[in-house]
Scaffold this active site. Structure first.
Site, PDB file in Angstrom:
ATOM      1  N   HIS A 105      -4.779  -0.491  11.398  1.00  0.00           N
ATOM      2  CA  HIS A 105      -6.001  -1.292  11.338  1.00  0.00           C
ATOM      3  C   HIS A 105      -6.644  -1.395  12.730  1.00  0.00           C
ATOM      4  O   HIS A 105      -6.744  -2.493  13.272  1.00  0.00           O
ATOM      5  CB  HIS A 105      -5.689  -2.689  10.833  1.00  0.00           C
ATOM      6  CG  HIS A 105      -5.243  -2.760   9.414  1.00  0.00           C
ATOM      7  ND1 HIS A 105      -5.064  -3.957   8.755  1.00  0.00           N
ATOM      8  CD2 HIS A 105      -4.933  -1.809   8.504  1.00  0.00           C
ATOM      9  CE1 HIS A 105      -4.658  -3.733   7.517  1.00  0.00           C
ATOM     10  NE2 HIS A 105      -4.574  -2.423   7.346  1.00  0.00           N
ATOM     11  N   HIS A 165     -11.471  -1.731   6.917  1.00  0.00           N
ATOM     12  CA  HIS A 165     -10.032  -1.778   6.681  1.00  0.00           C
ATOM     13  C   HIS A 165      -9.246  -1.152   7.819  1.00  0.00           C
ATOM     14  O   HIS A 165      -8.383  -1.786   8.414  1.00  0.00           O
ATOM     15  CB  HIS A 165      -9.738  -1.050   5.356  1.00  0.00           C
ATOM     16  CG  HIS A 165      -8.333  -1.126   4.880  1.00  0.00           C
ATOM     17  ND1 HIS A 165      -7.927  -0.653   3.640  1.00  0.00           N
ATOM     18  CD2 HIS A 165      -7.200  -1.596   5.465  1.00  0.00           C
ATOM     19  CE1 HIS A 165      -6.641  -0.845   3.484  1.00  0.00           C
ATOM     20  NE2 HIS A 165      -6.169  -1.400   4.580  1.00  0.00           N
ATOM     21  N   GLU A 176       0.812  -1.208   0.000  1.00  0.00           N
ATOM     22  CA  GLU A 176       0.000   0.000   0.000  1.00  0.00           C
ATOM     23  C   GLU A 176       0.856   1.274   0.000  1.00  0.00           C
ATOM     24  O   GLU A 176       0.393   2.324   0.460  1.00  0.00           O
ATOM     25  CB  GLU A 176      -0.954  -0.006   1.189  1.00  0.00           C
ATOM     26  CG  GLU A 176      -2.052  -1.056   1.047  1.00  0.00           C
ATOM     27  CD  GLU A 176      -3.096  -0.961   2.132  1.00  0.00           C
ATOM     28  OE1 GLU A 176      -4.257  -0.621   1.825  1.00  0.00           O
ATOM     29  OE2 GLU A 176      -2.753  -1.223   3.308  1.00  0.00           O
ATOM     30  N   HIS A 221      -0.768   4.476   8.475  1.00  0.00           N
ATOM     31  CA  HIS A 221      -1.856   3.568   8.102  1.00  0.00           C
ATOM     32  C   HIS A 221      -1.910   2.451   9.123  1.00  0.00           C
ATOM     33  O   HIS A 221      -0.896   1.784   9.383  1.00  0.00           O
ATOM     34  CB  HIS A 221      -1.652   2.984   6.711  1.00  0.00           C
ATOM     35  CG  HIS A 221      -2.701   1.973   6.337  1.00  0.00           C
ATOM     36  ND1 HIS A 221      -4.048   2.246   6.437  1.00  0.00           N
ATOM     37  CD2 HIS A 221      -2.604   0.690   5.902  1.00  0.00           C
ATOM     38  CE1 HIS A 221      -4.736   1.179   6.064  1.00  0.00           C
ATOM     39  NE2 HIS A 221      -3.881   0.222   5.742  1.00  0.00           N
TER      40      HIS A 221
END
Length: 245
Positions: free
Chosen positions: A108, A174, A87, A106
């Site tokens: 989760h 996500h 990603e 980023h």
């Protein structure tokens, strides 16, 4: 020109940020990454490699310099089997688009995913409990409504469009993407959003109704300044890591 010493300092900071995310439960196992801008065309990012052990055990050796297309950003940067995360476009498209952003996180967080799937938006339901988090929520936390791996510039552009000018966007099914002018700021923003998501789920489970903080109460919340909101808060996060060093 960024010096080798400056790069090493930033690698260590990104490494600490990854471990903070894991210790806070925002990035379980091997998923998640942090990047930081290095000049106009390069970034340091947590990479995948033969010696990685998950975010809680991130070291500066896991952090590598690449260009905006994922190529090595310096001699030997991706040697030995290292590669950028799938990603990477999630990071690079934000950095290409948002000149006010120097760090992209980023992660989760399960509570953020669960709250969004339950229809609970990140709202300013709290007050002095977390002043920076309240102000962030009051400005709005948008949602990117696709539960996809943001693996190319097309999908990343969709996510960036959803993010707009805001500091954080929830990724449906996500996780989240958080931004900031520093690693500390981006990580602490993610922690705040996760905290509000957890409280929202607790209130809903208890049968309560989520209610935004009244405007008059929001106006009473002081800005305690960067020394407290960033520096002191970050020292606390690092101190929480001591048992797992």
């Amino acid at each position: 020109m960024t010096t080798a010493t400056e790069l090493d300092t930033l690698r260590a900071l990104i490494s600490d940020g990854c471990r903070v995310l894991a210790a806070r439960g925002l990035a379980d196992g091997i998923l998640g990454h942090i990047s930081a801008r290095v000049g106009a065309e390069r970034l340091l990012v947590r990479c995948r490699g033969p010696r990685e052990r998950g975010l809680l055990h991130t070291t500066p050796a896991d952090i590598h310099l690449v260009d905006l297309d994922g190529r090595p950003g310096g001699p030997g940067e991706l040697a030995g089997g290292w590669r950028p995360p799938n990603e990477l476009p999630l990071h690079t498209e934000v950095l290409r688009t948002r000149t006010d952003v120097d760090t992209v996180v980023h992660a989760h967080p399960p509570a953020v995913v669960a709250a969004d799937l339950a229809g609970l938006r990140i709202r300013p339901i709290i007050g002095a409990y977390d002043i920076p988090g309240t102000r962030l929520a009051a400005g709005g936390v948008p949602v990117y409504p696709r539960g996809v791996l943001v693996r190319d510039r097309r999908l990343a552009a969709e996510m960036v469009a959803a993010l707009g000018s805001r500091p954080v966007v929830v990724l449906r099914g996500h996780g989240l993407t958080s931004t900031g002018q520093s690693v500390q700021e981006a990580v602490l923003r993610a922690v705040s959003v996760d905290g509000i998501a957890r409280l929202s789920l607790d209130v809903a489970q208890a049968g309560g109704v989520l209610t935004d903080l009244p405007d008059e109460d929001l106006a009473e919340l002081p800005d305690l300044g960067g020394t407290f909101n960033l520096d002191t808060a970050w020292r606390h996060e690092l101190a929480r890591l001591e048992p797992v060093r």
